[in-house]
Design a protein around this motif. Structure first.
Motif, PDB file in Angstrom:
ATOM      1  N   VAL A 209      44.139  38.382  34.114  1.00 45.81           N
ATOM      2  CA  VAL A 209      43.391  39.404  34.843  1.00 45.81           C
ATOM      3  C   VAL A 209      42.998  38.902  36.233  1.00 45.81           C
ATOM      4  N   THR A 210      42.539  37.661  36.314  1.00 42.92           N
ATOM      5  CA  THR A 210      42.156  37.128  37.626  1.00 42.92           C
ATOM      6  C   THR A 210      43.381  36.936  38.522  1.00 42.92           C
ATOM      7  N   ALA A 211      44.539  36.660  37.933  1.00 44.81           N
ATOM      8  CA  ALA A 211      45.755  36.521  38.738  1.00 44.81           C
ATOM      9  C   ALA A 211      46.129  37.838  39.399  1.00 44.81           C
ATOM     10  N   VAL A 212      45.959  38.952  38.669  1.00 54.73           N
ATOM     11  CA  VAL A 212      46.243  40.276  39.246  1.00 54.73           C
ATOM     12  C   VAL A 212      45.330  40.535  40.437  1.00 54.73           C
ATOM     13  N   ALA A 213      44.026  40.319  40.240  1.00 49.16           N
ATOM     14  CA  ALA A 213      43.065  40.575  41.311  1.00 49.16           C
ATOM     15  C   ALA A 213      43.293  39.648  42.499  1.00 49.16           C
ATOM     16  N   SER A 214      43.600  38.394  42.222  1.00 48.18           N
ATOM     17  CA  SER A 214      43.814  37.434  43.305  1.00 48.18           C
ATOM     18  C   SER A 214      45.038  37.799  44.138  1.00 48.18           C
ATOM     19  N   ALA A 215      46.142  38.086  43.473  1.00 42.24           N
ATOM     20  CA  ALA A 215      47.376  38.399  44.195  1.00 42.24           C
ATOM     21  C   ALA A 215      47.242  39.668  45.019  1.00 42.24           C
ATOM     22  N   LEU A 216      46.457  40.626  44.501  1.00 40.38           N
ATOM     23  CA  LEU A 216      46.358  41.932  45.152  1.00 40.38           C
ATOM     24  C   LEU A 216      45.026  42.111  45.882  1.00 40.38           C
ATOM     25  N   LEU A 217      44.360  40.976  46.155  1.00 40.27           N
ATOM     26  CA  LEU A 217      43.167  40.941  47.014  1.00 40.27           C
ATOM     27  C   LEU A 217      42.080  41.903  46.547  1.00 40.27           C
ATOM     28  N   GLY A 218      41.891  41.949  45.215  1.00 45.11           N
ATOM     29  CA  GLY A 218      40.838  42.768  44.643  1.00 45.11           C
ATOM     30  C   GLY A 218      39.822  41.913  43.917  1.00 45.11           C
ATOM     31  N   THR A 219      39.006  42.544  43.081  1.00 44.30           N
ATOM     32  CA  THR A 219      38.000  41.833  42.309  1.00 44.30           C
ATOM     33  C   THR A 219      38.405  41.798  40.848  1.00 44.30           C
TER      34      THR A 219
END
Length: 457
Positions: A209-219
């Motif tokens: 989940v954190t990888a998705v947010a990190s790659a896509l500049l979200g939270t």
């Protein structure tokens, strides 16, 4: 500090905090760069984007909500009901005129509303239709998050809007897709839209989940109790609706002989941007920061400069901001490479001195965020060692985390740590691992470990 306040550009300001003094032969320069965007100016930037601002409403935007519909969402059944309610709350929060869609995610991605490979335009009728369509959401199937993101990308890409955003909810692990496939999808989607990711319950993978947010500049965050989903989705959508200019990048120029060791966002959360650099002309590179509303963020820049003797000084780096330049437009701030510089910049200096007190002083902002970055790392390493059964290693790392959280005033993280360890002496970092830790508490600490507190300037 520099800023730009013309009505046709975002109002950004840049402040640099550093100790510019180096000892003879010293090569490492550290600075904290604070970037602030204020609402009045950023609204002007959106007006220059394709479609720009919708009169009286804000910048044009498109949002895709991705809801996990895998079989585990039916255990307990209230989880799926809470997900429907949360999605309905998010739809209600959409501004009139915003383009949107709802996607159901299992081992495949399905258009729930409006369908036909298109986006709906938010209004009284379409909101009601979307909420009616949510009744068709049911649990069954596996989990392949990359397929959800690829469908979101296909829906968002044709939209002629200023802001493209996704909201993703999952309750399980990405078991029906390889890690390599998910990584390839994230690489493809990066820079095309931003995405907030949430894990509900405790059966999902924090790193995914954190990888998705990190790659896509979200939270990224955890919603341990599904009953809290509606409030969380509402907050996320309100934040998304507050974004006013997209695809903002930090452009860092360094002189001949100097190089960037790292560039990290350090507030409101730690995010290493070093590897995301794209070249932007001689000795300059752009680092993506995503979409901005009325907000302020801090970045830690570390530059390696050529060694020099006492009395020498140089400009170690120049930090500016660039935003997309709409096709066919030109004018003030245009850089000639498809972007526009809204005028804000900060200068990082290096001065060599034989004054030991000056050259050994650590700037308070730099010291604070160095500690915050170490705090995030200590939590991550401590939890990894705890899971591996390394009690001594976990105790040492989490003890250091308690010490850093207390010293920096990060009260929220200190509270989360106290649910995983018994604190004997916070100042000394003396702790004991708790014999029993609720899984939700451990996952919350891991998910929120990168959240920081601002230093008082």
């Amino acid at each position: 500090m520099a800023n730009f306040s013309k009505s046709n550009a975002p109002q950004f300001s840049v402040d640099v905090y550093q100790n510019e003094y180096l000892p003879e032969g010293g090569r490492e320069v550290n600075a904290v760069v604070t970037v602030t965007a204020t609402g009045g100016g950023t609204r002007g930037a959106a007006a220059a984007a394709p479609h720009g601002y919708e009169p009286g409403r804000g910048p044009s935007a498109a949002v895709v909500i991705m809801v996990d519909c895998s079989g585990s969402m039916d255990h307990p059944p209230a989880k799926m009901r809470n997900a429907r309610d949360a999605t309905a709350a998010a739809v209600d929060t959409l501004r009139d005129g915003v383009h949107f869609a709802v996607v159901g995610g299992t081992h495949v991605a399905t258009e729930v509303y409006p369908g036909g490979g298109r986006l709906a335009v938010a209004g009284t009728t379409t909101r009601a239709q979307a909420k009616q369509a949510l009744h068709r959401l049911s649990a069954g199937g596996g989990t392949a998050i990359g397929t959800w993101l690829r469908l979101a990308d296909r829906l968002l890409s044709p939209a002629d809007v200023a802001i493209r955003h996704g909201i993703l909810l999952t309750d399980g692990r990405n078991e029906h897709e390889s890690p390599e496939d998910l990584r390839a999808t994230l690489d493809t989607c990066a820079g095309r839209f931003t995405c907030d990711a949430r894990g509900v319950g405790t059966d999902w993978d924090v790193k995914e989940v954190t990888a998705v947010a990190s790659a896509l500049l979200g939270t990224a965050d955890i919603v341990a109790d599904p009953a809290g989903l509606a409030a969380d989705f509402t907050r996320m959508m309100e934040t998304a609706m507050g974004k006013e200019v997209a695809d903002v990048a930090l452009r860092v120029w360094t002189p001949a002989g100097a190089s960037i060791r790292f560039l990290k966002q350090v507030a409101p959360a730690v995010e290493d941007l070093t590897g995301r650099r794209t070249e932007a002309g001689p000795r300059a590179g752009d680092y993506p920061t995503g979409a901005w509303g009325d907000e302020s963020r801090d970045y830690h820049l570390c530059v390696e400069v050529p060694a020099a003797g006492v009395g020498r000084e140089m400009l170690a780096a120049r930090v500016s901001l660039v935003v997309p330049q709409p096709a066919g437009t030109s004018g003030s701030g245009s850089t000639g490479d498809g972007v526009r510089n809204p005028g804000a910049q900060g200068l990082v200096r290096a001065v060599w001195t034989d004054d030991v007190a000056a050259s050994t002083s650590i700037n308070p902002q730099v010291a604070h965020y160095t500690g915050q970055a170490e705090l995030a790392q200590a939590i991550r390493q401590g939890l990894e060692r705890r899971k591996a059964g390394d009690i001594d290693g976990a105790t040492a790392k989490l003890g250091r985390a308690v010490q850093l959280a207390g010293a920096s005033g990060n009260a929220d993280t200190a509270k989360l740590l106290a649910k995983v360890v018994d604190v004997v002496d916070a100042a000394a970092g003396t702790v004991r691992l708790k014999a029993k830790v609720a899984e939700a508490d451990e996952m919350t600490l891991e998910t929120r470990s990168t959240k920081t507190v601002r230093v008082k300037k």
